[in-house]
Design a protein around this motif. Structure first.
Motif, PDB file in Angstrom:
ATOM      1  N   PHE A  27      68.124  49.270 -35.606  1.00  0.00           N
ATOM      2  CA  PHE A  27      68.703  48.276 -34.465  1.00  0.00           C
ATOM      3  C   PHE A  27      69.623  47.251 -35.254  1.00  0.00           C
ATOM      4  O   PHE A  27      69.289  46.910 -36.417  1.00  0.00           O
ATOM      5  CB  PHE A  27      67.732  47.704 -34.001  1.00  0.00           C
ATOM      6  N   PRO A  28      70.582  46.596 -34.239  1.00  0.00           N
ATOM      7  CA  PRO A  28      71.168  45.363 -35.266  1.00  0.00           C
ATOM      8  C   PRO A  28      70.510  44.164 -35.114  1.00  0.00           C
ATOM      9  O   PRO A  28      71.012  43.213 -35.753  1.00  0.00           O
ATOM     10  CB  PRO A  28      72.256  45.206 -34.021  1.00  0.00           C
ATOM     11  N   LEU A  29      69.341  43.990 -34.306  1.00  0.00           N
ATOM     12  CA  LEU A  29      68.912  42.513 -34.274  1.00  0.00           C
ATOM     13  C   LEU A  29      67.460  42.636 -34.212  1.00  0.00           C
ATOM     14  O   LEU A  29      66.562  43.314 -33.637  1.00  0.00           O
ATOM     15  CB  LEU A  29      69.165  41.818 -32.943  1.00  0.00           C
ATOM     16  N   TYR A  30      66.660  41.745 -35.193  1.00  0.00           N
ATOM     17  CA  TYR A  30      65.298  41.745 -35.276  1.00  0.00           C
ATOM     18  C   TYR A  30      64.787  40.424 -35.205  1.00  0.00           C
ATOM     19  O   TYR A  30      65.230  39.429 -35.993  1.00  0.00           O
ATOM     20  CB  TYR A  30      64.746  42.315 -36.665  1.00  0.00           C
ATOM     21  N   LEU A  31      64.120  39.763 -34.321  1.00  0.00           N
ATOM     22  CA  LEU A  31      63.852  38.467 -33.949  1.00  0.00           C
ATOM     23  C   LEU A  31      62.522  38.115 -34.169  1.00  0.00           C
ATOM     24  O   LEU A  31      61.660  38.899 -34.093  1.00  0.00           O
ATOM     25  CB  LEU A  31      64.134  38.214 -32.443  1.00  0.00           C
ATOM     26  N   GLY A  87      67.832  34.381 -24.421  1.00  0.00           N
ATOM     27  CA  GLY A  87      67.763  33.779 -25.441  1.00  0.00           C
ATOM     28  C   GLY A  87      68.266  34.528 -26.533  1.00  0.00           C
ATOM     29  O   GLY A  87      69.507  34.837 -26.561  1.00  0.00           O
ATOM     30  N   ALA A  88      67.740  34.521 -28.033  1.00  0.00           N
ATOM     31  CA  ALA A  88      68.676  34.876 -29.140  1.00  0.00           C
ATOM     32  C   ALA A  88      69.215  36.270 -28.784  1.00  0.00           C
ATOM     33  O   ALA A  88      69.915  36.830 -29.550  1.00  0.00           O
ATOM     34  CB  ALA A  88      67.668  34.969 -30.233  1.00  0.00           C
ATOM     35  N   GLY A  89      68.679  37.119 -28.051  1.00  0.00           N
ATOM     36  CA  GLY A  89      68.756  38.493 -27.784  1.00  0.00           C
ATOM     37  C   GLY A  89      69.731  38.802 -26.856  1.00  0.00           C
ATOM     38  O   GLY A  89      70.307  39.949 -26.341  1.00  0.00           O
ATOM     39  N   ARG A  90      70.466  37.559 -26.236  1.00  0.00           N
ATOM     40  CA  ARG A  90      71.517  37.936 -25.185  1.00  0.00           C
ATOM     41  C   ARG A  90      72.719  38.882 -25.656  1.00  0.00           C
ATOM     42  O   ARG A  90      73.217  38.427 -26.563  1.00  0.00           O
ATOM     43  CB  ARG A  90      71.741  36.875 -24.467  1.00  0.00           C
ATOM     44  N   LYS A 109      65.755  33.846 -35.890  1.00  0.00           N
ATOM     45  CA  LYS A 109      64.671  33.247 -35.201  1.00  0.00           C
ATOM     46  C   LYS A 109      64.921  33.434 -33.908  1.00  0.00           C
ATOM     47  O   LYS A 109      65.932  33.441 -33.243  1.00  0.00           O
ATOM     48  CB  LYS A 109      64.488  31.708 -35.689  1.00  0.00           C
ATOM     49  N   ALA A 110      63.761  33.507 -32.913  1.00  0.00           N
ATOM     50  CA  ALA A 110      63.882  33.543 -31.394  1.00  0.00           C
ATOM     51  C   ALA A 110      64.363  32.176 -31.071  1.00  0.00           C
ATOM     52  O   ALA A 110      64.214  31.228 -31.765  1.00  0.00           O
ATOM     53  CB  ALA A 110      62.732  34.233 -30.722  1.00  0.00           C
ATOM     54  N   ASP A 170      71.288  45.138 -26.415  1.00  0.00           N
ATOM     55  CA  ASP A 170      70.595  46.231 -25.738  1.00  0.00           C
ATOM     56  C   ASP A 170      69.580  46.831 -26.565  1.00  0.00           C
ATOM     57  O   ASP A 170      68.837  47.433 -26.150  1.00  0.00           O
ATOM     58  CB  ASP A 170      71.421  47.439 -25.135  1.00  0.00           C
ATOM     59  N   ASP A 171      69.535  46.719 -27.710  1.00  0.00           N
ATOM     60  CA  ASP A 171      68.747  47.174 -28.917  1.00  0.00           C
ATOM     61  C   ASP A 171      68.226  45.988 -29.759  1.00  0.00           C
ATOM     62  O   ASP A 171      69.075  45.499 -30.486  1.00  0.00           O
ATOM     63  CB  ASP A 171      69.401  48.261 -29.629  1.00  0.00           C
ATOM     64  N   LEU A 172      67.051  45.778 -29.544  1.00  0.00           N
ATOM     65  CA  LEU A 172      66.372  44.741 -30.504  1.00  0.00           C
ATOM     66  C   LEU A 172      64.907  44.835 -30.475  1.00  0.00           C
ATOM     67  O   LEU A 172      64.082  45.442 -29.714  1.00  0.00           O
ATOM     68  CB  LEU A 172      66.606  43.142 -29.952  1.00  0.00           C
ATOM     69  N   ILE A 173      64.471  44.428 -31.505  1.00  0.00           N
ATOM     70  CA  ILE A 173      62.674  44.110 -31.888  1.00  0.00           C
ATOM     71  C   ILE A 173      62.494  42.695 -32.116  1.00  0.00           C
ATOM     72  O   ILE A 173      63.045  42.086 -32.866  1.00  0.00           O
ATOM     73  CB  ILE A 173      62.563  45.105 -32.922  1.00  0.00           C
ATOM     74  N   MET A 174      61.597  42.624 -31.564  1.00  0.00           N
ATOM     75  CA  MET A 174      60.810  41.063 -31.778  1.00  0.00           C
ATOM     76  C   MET A 174      59.352  41.116 -32.334  1.00  0.00           C
ATOM     77  O   MET A 174      58.620  41.842 -31.766  1.00  0.00           O
ATOM     78  CB  MET A 174      60.938  40.382 -30.218  1.00  0.00           C
ATOM     79  N   LEU A 175      59.226  40.434 -33.332  1.00  0.00           N
ATOM     80  CA  LEU A 175      57.814  40.128 -33.974  1.00  0.00           C
ATOM     81  C   LEU A 175      57.327  38.615 -33.385  1.00  0.00           C
ATOM     82  O   LEU A 175      58.084  38.060 -33.667  1.00  0.00           O
ATOM     83  CB  LEU A 175      57.790  40.406 -35.357  1.00  0.00           C
ATOM     84  N   THR A 176      56.234  38.709 -32.899  1.00  0.00           N
ATOM     85  CA  THR A 176      55.900  37.440 -32.395  1.00  0.00           C
ATOM     86  C   THR A 176      54.445  36.955 -33.150  1.00  0.00           C
ATOM     87  O   THR A 176      53.583  37.494 -33.317  1.00  0.00           O
ATOM     88  CB  THR A 176      55.303  37.390 -30.884  1.00  0.00           C
ATOM     89  N   LEU A 177      54.850  35.928 -34.165  1.00  0.00           N
ATOM     90  CA  LEU A 177      53.904  35.553 -35.151  1.00  0.00           C
ATOM     91  C   LEU A 177      53.088  34.239 -34.514  1.00  0.00           C
ATOM     92  O   LEU A 177      53.548  32.902 -34.431  1.00  0.00           O
ATOM     93  CB  LEU A 177      54.447  34.980 -36.391  1.00  0.00           C
TER      94      LEU A 177
END
Length: 304
Positions: free
Chosen positions: A244-248, A124-127, A284-285, A130-137
């Motif tokens: 981290f470089p990416l927050y989804l 998905g969006a994190g492809r 957005k994811a 190796d460093d990311l955080i995802m918040l699921t609302l």
């Protein structure tokens, strides 16, 4: 027939399972409801039947493994849910070993939010990150942290409970015992609660509040602005802590992205020097409610 794995995602009201090959192609999917009030054995039966129907369809000889994503705090070593607010009937049940025994195969158990983060990283969006955080609302707020390509779980498997970071000191009380958790100010449940407090109605869904905001209702728009600020406060903390470089941002509530994202980004920028001076991305994811299925299916091929 290519090698495939089966991922199962156990939600608050339903069970979904999918057969997915190594390229990320979904070969087949089944979905159904389970009656959690009937106890853990009935839930396990539904989980096993869902997996077995796919295994029968696509062949045992090509099956690489089975991954299962479930809500709650998981003791990974034992394969047991220690605590689950949504499905208390499964607390203390050796889910991993019991499913493995019934299907005579190896099963990997993972927290559902972690599995969703894995899915976004894989396909998905994190492809490529190796460093990311995802918040699921969603009804609540979940989270997953991936560092150096691996899930951060903590010593008891309870890391990544991002919904219980304080966003509003002395804010709304939370079932975890804290007050002001971002879950109580930025989730679908929070949207509904605020709509009631503001007199918009007593029998509304988050989608109803969204429709009111889109139609120009100022109180509804204010709810999404407040939600964005709460999430932005937490994102600023995460950016400052992890760099981290990416927050989804994932989950059903992201349908209201255009309403809450401006306040969310502005608040993150205001509170995080790191965000202001780096190319940190908040996005957005991409996989929607399929992320947990992809992530669970990927577990047998990963070492994360």
């Amino acid at each position: 027939m290519p090698e495939y794995s089966i991922g199962l995602d156990l939600g608050g009201t339903n069970i979904r399972a999918a057969a997915i090959d190594r390229t990320g192609k979904m070969l087949g999917k089944v979905a159904g409801h389970t009656q959690y009030s009937e106890g853990h054995d009935a839930i396990l039966n539904d989980m096993v039947e869902s997996i077995d129907s796919l295994r029968t369809q696509f062949g045992k000889e090509h099956l690489a493994g089975i991954g299962v994503g479930v809500p709650g705090f998981i003791a990974l070593k034992e394969g047991v849910i220690r605590n689950s607010a949504n499905i208390p009937a499964l607390e203390g049940v050796p889910i991993r070993d019991e499913i493995g025994r019934r299907l005579e195969t190896t099963v990997i158990l993972e927290n559902d939010a972690n599995a969703a983060a894995v899915g976004e990283k894989w396909i998905g969006a994190g492809r490529g990150h190796d460093d990311l955080i995802m918040l699921t609302l969603g009804t609540g707020i979940g989270g997953g942290i991936i560092s150096n390509g691996k899930i951060i779980r903590g010593f008891m498997g309870m890391a990544g409970e991002l919904g219980h970071i304080t966003a509003v000191p002395y804010g709304n009380p939370c079932g975890c015992g804290n007050s002001g958790c971002v879950e109580k100010h930025g989730s679908a449940t929070a949207i509904i609660a605020q709509a009631r407090m503001l007199g918009l109605g007593t029998d509304l869904t988050a989608k109803d509040v969204y429709d009111l905001a889109v139609s120009g209702n100022e109180r509804a728009k204010m709810i999404f602005h407040s939600m964005g600020e709460a999430i932005g406060i937490v994102l600023a903390m995460l950016v400052n802590a992890f760099n981290f470089p990416l927050y989804l941002i994932a989950g059903g509530v992201i349908d209201g992205w255009d309403l809450f994202a401006p306040a969310m980004i502005a608040e993150t920028r205001r509170r995080s020097f790191t965000y202001r001076v780096t190319e940190t991305r908040i996005e957005k994811a991409q996989l929607g409610n399929e992320a947990g299925l992809y992530g669970a299916a990927y577990l047998p091929w990963s070492e994360i």
